[in-house]
Write a protein that holds these residues in place. Structure first.
Motif, short mmCIF file in Angstrom:
data_model
loop_
_atom_site.label_atom_id
_atom_site.label_comp_id
_atom_site.label_asym_id
_atom_site.label_seq_id
_atom_site.Cartn_x
_atom_site.Cartn_y
_atom_site.Cartn_z
N ILE A 67 0.85 -1.18 0.00
CA ILE A 67 0.00 0.00 0.00
C ILE A 67 0.89 1.24 0.00
O ILE A 67 2.08 1.16 0.34
CB ILE A 67 -0.93 0.02 1.24
N PRO A 68 0.37 2.41 -0.41
CA PRO A 68 1.18 3.63 -0.36
C PRO A 68 1.67 3.93 1.05
O PRO A 68 1.02 3.59 2.04
CB PRO A 68 0.20 4.71 -0.86
N GLU A 69 2.83 4.55 1.14
CA GLU A 69 3.41 4.82 2.45
C GLU A 69 2.63 5.87 3.23
O GLU A 69 2.60 5.85 4.46
CB GLU A 69 4.87 5.28 2.28
N ASP A 70 1.98 6.81 2.54
CA ASP A 70 1.25 7.89 3.20
C ASP A 70 -0.18 7.45 3.50
O ASP A 70 -1.14 7.88 2.84
CB ASP A 70 1.26 9.14 2.34
N VAL A 71 -0.35 6.59 4.49
CA VAL A 71 -1.69 6.13 4.87
C VAL A 71 -2.48 7.27 5.51
O VAL A 71 -3.70 7.36 5.32
CB VAL A 71 -1.59 4.92 5.81
N ASP A 72 -1.82 8.14 6.24
CA ASP A 72 -2.52 9.28 6.84
C ASP A 72 -3.15 10.16 5.78
O ASP A 72 -4.27 10.66 5.94
CB ASP A 72 -1.54 10.11 7.69
N GLY A 73 -2.45 10.35 4.67
CA GLY A 73 -3.01 11.13 3.57
C GLY A 73 -4.23 10.46 2.97
O GLY A 73 -5.22 11.12 2.61
N LEU A 74 -4.18 9.12 2.86
CA LEU A 74 -5.33 8.39 2.34
C LEU A 74 -6.53 8.52 3.28
O LEU A 74 -7.67 8.73 2.83
CB LEU A 74 -4.98 6.91 2.17
N ILE A 75 -6.28 8.41 4.57
CA ILE A 75 -7.37 8.53 5.53
C ILE A 75 -7.97 9.94 5.49
O ILE A 75 -9.20 10.11 5.57
CB ILE A 75 -6.87 8.19 6.95
N ALA A 76 -7.13 10.95 5.36
CA ALA A 76 -7.64 12.32 5.25
C ALA A 76 -8.50 12.48 4.00
O ALA A 76 -9.54 13.15 4.02
CB ALA A 76 -6.48 13.30 5.22
N THR A 77 -8.09 11.85 2.91
CA THR A 77 -8.88 11.91 1.67
C THR A 77 -10.22 11.21 1.84
O THR A 77 -11.27 11.74 1.44
CB THR A 77 -8.10 11.26 0.52
N ILE A 78 -10.20 10.04 2.46
CA ILE A 78 -11.44 9.29 2.68
C ILE A 78 -12.37 10.05 3.61
O ILE A 78 -13.59 10.06 3.44
CB ILE A 78 -11.12 7.90 3.24
N GLY A 79 -11.79 10.72 4.60
CA GLY A 79 -12.59 11.45 5.58
C GLY A 79 -13.35 12.63 5.02
O GLY A 79 -14.28 13.14 5.66
N LYS A 80 -13.00 13.08 3.83
CA LYS A 80 -13.72 14.19 3.21
C LYS A 80 -15.13 13.80 2.77
O LYS A 80 -16.00 14.66 2.63
CB LYS A 80 -12.93 14.73 2.02
N SER A 81 -15.34 12.52 2.54
CA SER A 81 -16.65 12.07 2.05
C SER A 81 -17.30 11.00 2.91
O SER A 81 -18.41 10.57 2.61
CB SER A 81 -16.51 11.54 0.61
N HIS A 82 -16.62 10.57 3.98
CA HIS A 82 -17.18 9.52 4.83
C HIS A 82 -16.88 9.83 6.30
O HIS A 82 -15.87 10.46 6.62
CB HIS A 82 -16.58 8.15 4.48
N VAL A 83 -17.76 9.36 7.17
CA VAL A 83 -17.54 9.44 8.61
C VAL A 83 -16.55 8.36 9.01
O VAL A 83 -16.75 7.18 8.71
CB VAL A 83 -18.86 9.25 9.38
N LEU A 84 -15.46 8.75 9.67
CA LEU A 84 -14.40 7.80 10.01
C LEU A 84 -14.41 7.39 11.48
O LEU A 84 -14.08 6.24 11.81
CB LEU A 84 -13.03 8.40 9.67
N LYS A 85 -14.77 8.27 12.36
CA LYS A 85 -14.67 7.98 13.78
C LYS A 85 -15.60 6.84 14.18
O LYS A 85 -16.70 6.70 13.67
CB LYS A 85 -14.99 9.23 14.59
N HIS A 86 -15.08 6.04 15.13
CA HIS A 86 -15.83 4.95 15.74
C HIS A 86 -16.20 3.86 14.73
O HIS A 86 -17.25 3.25 14.80
CB HIS A 86 -17.10 5.47 16.43
N ARG A 87 -15.31 3.61 13.81
CA ARG A 87 -15.50 2.49 12.90
C ARG A 87 -14.15 1.86 12.56
O ARG A 87 -13.11 2.49 12.72
CB ARG A 87 -16.25 2.90 11.63
N ASP A 88 -14.19 0.60 12.11
CA ASP A 88 -12.98 -0.08 11.65
C ASP A 88 -12.72 0.29 10.20
O ASP A 88 -13.65 0.34 9.38
CB ASP A 88 -13.13 -1.59 11.78
N ILE A 89 -11.44 0.54 9.88
CA ILE A 89 -11.06 0.93 8.52
C ILE A 89 -9.92 0.02 8.08
O ILE A 89 -8.92 -0.11 8.79
CB ILE A 89 -10.61 2.40 8.47
N GLU A 90 -10.09 -0.57 6.93
CA GLU A 90 -9.05 -1.45 6.38
C GLU A 90 -8.61 -0.92 5.02
O GLU A 90 -9.43 -0.78 4.12
CB GLU A 90 -9.56 -2.88 6.26
N ILE A 91 -7.32 -0.63 4.90
CA ILE A 91 -6.74 -0.20 3.63
C ILE A 91 -5.78 -1.29 3.18
O ILE A 91 -4.84 -1.65 3.91
CB ILE A 91 -5.99 1.14 3.80
#
Length: 519
Positions: free
Chosen positions: A55-79
């Protein structure tokens, strides 16, 4: 070998082979192309992934991108990335917070392009590589019937190849070197069937065993679920480590920043050469947030090298870990070794090319077996009614099998013209032409005509594949080499070789009538 055991083995080999031959041909033909699943996908989209097997090294960047269109808190996330294509998989569980609107709580799966942040559903991401890969275990038939059918085919194929070897055991070496092109047609097919069957025996045996294991394991383990786990299937999956551990949320916000990148860097420093294929985040933003990082070493360093580490985010401590460099567990050895052998991904492109050739040789062994079966029953002492039936079976079998070649080449052309059409489009352009072409050849009732036309049009359409690729992508083979788009080059060259070889057979081999030499 005595006559009675020989007859039993011979008839077992014949019956098991003729019953499964069409399904087995489909599995081997599409399975051969499945070795290049990722290359076909990248060729179709005119893409080349910058990162391979990770997977890309910048996982934080991916999570920030995903968070723009989805609720992230209090859920499991698998990349994760399990295929070498530009898009990565994002699988998010349900939100465990009742304050979030109900329409935003559900789980979701999609593929994400890290470069332009576009999201694609599974239907939209379904390309020709995925289609051929799934067709090779009959997954287009509703689950689980298609997979069970493919597993049974693999199981009976194991009977066919073992009995075939036993039948030819006494004359194995002698018959292996015998080829009589001037003999009667049945003898020619028999010689080719025997020689190529012996050459491909280790390859075919491995695929019969691994294919049956993958597709029938649910049946094999069912008694264990009933007897050892009181019918609780999840307990078995926990023992086999297919399920992730469970970390219940505390309902309190995490103190500090939920950054994943430092944990990935830390893991790579501790295990040099570790390729991270999956980052699984438990309870994102919760005080009990955990992060599981999974992957493996390069196969050239160690064949069985899966490993993982789970961090507690609150204090960055290690909860559990499995060092890939020292992982010699029997469980991982069985699971990983069977996958490595089946997919041929441990020896690079060269090994997959060898697997591809052996797969096509296996297709020829199947076809020659059909022709031997038909020829052996086309005798004057066989009632005319039965002879017509045997010939009809041969027409049906060869029409269905051989027509896959031009249809597959046509599919490559059409998906390049419509690269983002999705699964429904692929079903239409593959199954409908396949059915029409098979019906026409069945009505024609001429195996030689079927063989010639399938090779001819398969060769012509195959040579058109790189031309169509250049027209729609604007890139010829030389341009793709300059761009380092090696996947596109591989697919184009593959079809050039297949096309030229097919046309060589049509114009320089099939048109020549083999006659015995003059004494």
């Amino acid at each position: 070998m005595q006559q009675r055991p020989y007859n039993i083995l011979f008839h077992t080999h014949t019956v098991s082979g003729i019953v499964i031959c069409v399904a087995l041909y489909v599995i081997f033909f599409t399975g051969s192309f499945s070795f290049f699943r990722d290359e076909i996908t990248n060729w179709q989209r005119d893409e080349q992934p910058a990162v391979i097997d990770a997977i890309p090294e910048d996982v934080d960047g991916l999570i920030a991108t995903i968070g723009k269109s989805h609720v992230l808190k209090h859920r499991d996330i698998e990349i994760s990335r399990y295929y070498n294509e530009k898009r990565i998989n994002v699988n998010m569980g349900a939100v465990q917070d009742t304050l979030v609107p109900e329409e935003q709580r559900g789980g979701i799966f999609f593929s994400l392009n890290p470069e332009d942040a576009t999201e694609h559903t599974y239907e939209e991401s379904y390309g020709l590589g995925e289609f051929l890969y799934r067709l090779h275990f009959l997954d287009q038939i509703p689950y689980p019937y298609g997979r069970f059918l493919a597993g049974l085919v693999a199981f009976f194929f194991l009977f066919a190849i073992i009995t075939g070897i036993l039948v030819h055991w006494d004359k194995m070496v002698k018959n292996f070197y015998v080829f009589r092109p001037w003999a009667k047609l049945k003898t020619v097919w028999t010689d080719a069937h025997t020689a190529l069957g012996v050459i491909g025996f280790p390859f075919q045996f491995m695929y019969a065993v691994t294919g049956a294991f993958f597709l029938l394991k649910a049946i094999f383990v069912f008694p264990s679920v009933i007897g050892l786990y009181n019918g609780d299937e999840s307990k078995l999956y926990d023992e086999l480590e297919y399920n992730h551990p469970v970390f219940p949320p505390e309902g309190e916000p995490l103190e500090g920043k939920a950054s994943i990148n430092p944990l990935i860097q830390r893991t790579k420093q501790e295990w040099p050469g570790f390729q991270v294929q999956e980052a699984h985040i438990f309870n994102y933003g919760d005080a009990n947030m955990h992060v599981a990082i999974s992957g493996h070493l390069e196969p050239s360093r160690k064949l069985n090298s899966s490993g993982h580490v789970i961090y507690r985010m609150s204090d960055r401590s290690v909860v559990s870990s499995l060092n890939p460099e020292t992982n010699d567990r029997y469980l991982d050895g069985v699971k990983n070794l069977l996958f490595r052998l089946h997919f041929g991904d441990f020896g690079g492109t060269a090994l997959r090319v060898i697997y591809f050739v052996l797969g096509l040789i296996s297709c020829f062994v199947i076809l020659s077996g059909i022709l031997i079966w038909v020829s052996a029953r086309d005798k004057k002492n066989v009632p005319d009614r039965k002879r017509r039936f045997y010939r009809a079976v041969g027409h049906w079998y060869l029409a269905i099998c051989l027509s896959m070649y031009p249809v597959t080449a046509l599919s490559f052309i059409l998906v390049k013209a419509f690269p983002d059409s999705g699964r429904s489009f692929l079903y239409l352009i593959y199954f409908i032409p396949w059915g029409i072409l098979s019906a026409l050849f069945i009505l024609k009732k001429d195996n030689a005509f079927t063989n010639r036309q399938c090779l001819l049009w398969g060769g012509i359409l195959g040579l058109m594949v790189p031309v169509v690729n250049a027209i729609f992508s604007g890139n010829w083979i030389g341009t793709n080499l300059a761009r380092n788009f090696h996947d596109a080059v591989l697919v184009d060259v593959l079809w050039i070789v297949l096309g030229l070889f097919s046309l060589w057979l049509v114009f320089f081999k099939l048109k020549k009538r083999i006659t015995p030499p003059v004494a």
